[in-house]
Scaffold this motif. Structure first.
Motif, PDB file in Angstrom:
ATOM      1  N   ASN A  22      -9.730  -2.146  -2.426  1.00  0.00           N
ATOM      2  CA  ASN A  22      -9.731  -1.039  -1.458  1.00  0.00           C
ATOM      3  C   ASN A  22      -9.686   0.341  -2.108  1.00  0.00           C
ATOM      4  OD1 ASN A  22      -7.207  -1.011  -2.520  1.00  0.00           O
ATOM      5  ND2 ASN A  22      -6.094  -1.243  -0.594  1.00  0.00           N
ATOM      6  N   LYS A  40       2.861  -1.371   4.025  1.00  0.00           N
ATOM      7  CA  LYS A  40       2.740  -2.471   4.978  1.00  0.00           C
ATOM      8  C   LYS A  40       1.867  -3.598   4.437  1.00  0.00           C
ATOM      9  CE  LYS A  40       0.896  -3.147   9.699  1.00  0.00           C
ATOM     10  NZ  LYS A  40       0.289  -2.450  10.860  1.00  0.00           N
ATOM     11  N   TYR A  41       0.778  -3.204   3.755  1.00  0.00           N
ATOM     12  CA  TYR A  41      -0.206  -4.191   3.307  1.00  0.00           C
ATOM     13  C   TYR A  41      -0.015  -4.529   1.821  1.00  0.00           C
ATOM     14  CZ  TYR A  41      -2.436  -3.244   7.754  1.00  0.00           C
ATOM     15  OH  TYR A  41      -2.678  -3.108   9.095  1.00  0.00           O
ATOM     16  N   PRO A 100      -5.934  -9.817  -1.216  1.00  0.00           N
ATOM     17  CA  PRO A 100      -6.230  -8.461  -0.733  1.00  0.00           C
ATOM     18  C   PRO A 100      -7.602  -7.988  -1.191  1.00  0.00           C
ATOM     19  CG  PRO A 100      -3.975  -8.589  -1.537  1.00  0.00           C
ATOM     20  CD  PRO A 100      -4.623  -9.888  -1.902  1.00  0.00           C
ATOM     21  N   GLU A 158     -11.394 -12.328   1.321  1.00  0.00           N
ATOM     22  CA  GLU A 158     -10.869 -11.067   0.788  1.00  0.00           C
ATOM     23  C   GLU A 158     -10.666 -10.124   1.979  1.00  0.00           C
ATOM     24  OE1 GLU A 158     -12.981  -9.698  -2.966  1.00  0.00           O
ATOM     25  OE2 GLU A 158     -14.353 -11.265  -2.279  1.00  0.00           O
ATOM     26  N   ARG A 159      -9.416  -9.790   2.272  1.00  0.00           N
ATOM     27  CA  ARG A 159      -9.132  -8.917   3.416  1.00  0.00           C
ATOM     28  C   ARG A 159      -7.741  -8.317   3.276  1.00  0.00           C
ATOM     29  NH1 ARG A 159      -5.385 -11.252   6.777  1.00  0.00           N
ATOM     30  NH2 ARG A 159      -5.308 -13.535   7.005  1.00  0.00           N
ATOM     31  N   ARG A 160      -7.408  -7.407   4.185  1.00  0.00           N
ATOM     32  CA  ARG A 160      -6.054  -6.871   4.214  1.00  0.00           C
ATOM     33  C   ARG A 160      -5.088  -7.948   4.725  1.00  0.00           C
ATOM     34  NH1 ARG A 160      -5.233  -1.016   6.797  1.00  0.00           N
ATOM     35  NH2 ARG A 160      -5.776  -2.130   8.711  1.00  0.00           N
ATOM     36  N   ASP A 212       0.837  -1.197   0.000  1.00  0.00           N
ATOM     37  CA  ASP A 212       0.000   0.000   0.000  1.00  0.00           C
ATOM     38  C   ASP A 212       0.875   1.251   0.000  1.00  0.00           C
ATOM     39  OD1 ASP A 212      -0.273   1.453   2.954  1.00  0.00           O
ATOM     40  OD2 ASP A 212       0.410  -0.634   3.074  1.00  0.00           O
ATOM     41  N   GLU A 263      -0.799  -5.420  -1.999  1.00  0.00           N
ATOM     42  CA  GLU A 263      -1.843  -4.995  -2.939  1.00  0.00           C
ATOM     43  C   GLU A 263      -1.853  -5.844  -4.210  1.00  0.00           C
ATOM     44  OE1 GLU A 263      -2.236  -0.752  -3.434  1.00  0.00           O
ATOM     45  OE2 GLU A 263      -3.217  -0.747  -1.475  1.00  0.00           O
ATOM     46  N   SER A 296      -0.838  -8.203   5.597  1.00  0.00           N
ATOM     47  CA  SER A 296       0.433  -7.473   5.659  1.00  0.00           C
ATOM     48  C   SER A 296       1.594  -8.375   5.262  1.00  0.00           C
ATOM     49  CB  SER A 296       0.665  -6.936   7.067  1.00  0.00           C
ATOM     50  OG  SER A 296       0.914  -8.006   7.972  1.00  0.00           O
TER      51      SER A 296
END
Length: 364
Positions: free
Chosen positions: A253, A229-230, A250, A278-280, A224, A232, A282
């Motif tokens: 977003n 950190k996250y 991911p 489907e989520r964040r 990101d 993409e 890291s």
């Protein structure tokens, strides 16, 4: 695109078709192309199929100066029975309109755009290669053509479709790639244009890709743009991880492109009752999963490769192996199933394929 009547001008001399073996991606183009023009107050007009040729634009056309453009990418496949097949083309035109909205560009009529594509492919049917792994790449795109040196949406546009026969993405079977996690450069941020398929996103990615290739990596894994950190995307693909039996990708977003292949993979996994979320996620979580032995597979998804397994990634000077650098069982199953549906070797339980038959089209 209004009431569409397509005027056709056939080329006088057809090109020699390239040999399928070893054909370079996006270097060869078919005999014809589709063009439609847009004028503010008039809408879309002058729909035509013409010989593939250069286009003439004013030097001050807005596309050159302010980058107002969107595009799509999909493929046509020739099945063993000789029919030509499109994979979820309506999804591409739907997404194109989402990109157009973000870039303040006029919407296309999605049904008529698909009809135009079918008419063009019907003319270029002989250009669809039939060898294993080959296809006809389709590039619909729109550019701002009004001559105006002013930062404002153009009042004039061209919508075009060009076709390019392409060889097999994998020459010797599905091969995992090594990727470099990008910590310096940023591709997109939420609120920007990352969720749109527009040229600027790809121009912004070139530097990091060049650096990665110079270090011996095939792709960049983008984080990101705010916290870095996250996870993409990987290169120009969406990315998936299988951790402890669960597949994670991911969540969309606002800075991640909603891939058609990504959407199809999610639908297939759910149909197979594979746990998928489907989520964040890291980089720290991914590294911990790798060190704990819970990271079972990693792969990218996109039109060009369909599935691209990830065998190794490098982050902050450390290298981490995925499944000992080999393609995972689920990755290979997804690749086999999806390419089978696309080419007609497997049943299409989802109704994703549109078959273009001689002089007629049917939804399978």
């Amino acid at each position: 695109m209004g009431n569409m009547q397509i005027n056709i001008t056939k080329c006088l001399e057809k090109k020699a078709k390239p040999a399928t073996e070893g054909i370079a991606f996006g270097r060869n183009f078919t005999d014809h192309m589709f063009i439609a023009d847009y004028t503010e107050g008039q809408g879309w007009h002058d729909h035509r199929i013409v010989p593939y040729q250069p286009i003439s634009l004013d030097p001050s056309a807005i596309i050159f100066h302010y980058g107002q453009t969107v595009f799509e990418g999909l493929k046509a496949y020739k099945s063993e029975d000789g029919t030509v097949r499109l994979f979820r083309p309506e999804e591409n035109f739907r997404r194109m309109n989402e990109s157009c909205d973000r870039l303040c560009m006029p919407a296309i009529d999605e049904e008529q755009a698909l009809e135009a594509l079918k008419a063009l492919i019907e003319m270029e049917r002989d250009w669809v290669p039939s060898a294993e792994g080959t296809s006809l790449y389709i590039r619909p795109y729109m550019i701002a053509t009004e001559p105006h040196l002013g930062v404002a949406p153009s009042l004039e546009y061209k919508f075009m479709i060009v076709l390019s026969p392409v060889g097999s993405y994998y020459k010797g079977g599905v091969a995992p790639v090594k990727i470099l996690v990008e910590n310096e450069y940023v591709r997109a941020v939420a609120g920007g244009t990352g969720a749109a398929k527009t040229a600027g996103n790809y121009a912004a990615s070139l530097k990091a890709q060049q650096v990665a290739e110079g270090m011996g990596y095939a792709q960049v894994l983008w984080l990101d743009g705010v916290e870095k950190k996250y996870i993409e995307e990987v290169g120009s693909m969406n990315v998936f991880f299988k951790i402890g039996g669960e597949v994670i990708t991911p969540a969309l977003n606002g800075s991640i492109l909603g891939g058609i292949t990504r959407k199809s993979i999610l639908e297939m996994l759910r149909a197979w009752d594979v746990p998928v979320t489907e989520r964040r996620i890291s980089m720290q979580e991914l590294v911990e999963a790798q060190k704990d032995g819970r990271l079972e597979e990693a792969f990218g998804t996109g039109t060009a490769a369909v599935i691209s397994p990830i065998g190794e990634f490098s982050w902050k000077g450390e290298t981490f192996s995925v499944k000992d650098g080999e393609a995972g069982e689920l990755s290979l199953k997804l690749y086999d199933e999806l390419t089978g549906i696309q080419t007609g070797k497997k049943d299409d339980p989802f109704g994703w394929v549109t078959v273009i038959e001689e002089k007629a089209t049917v939804k399978q």
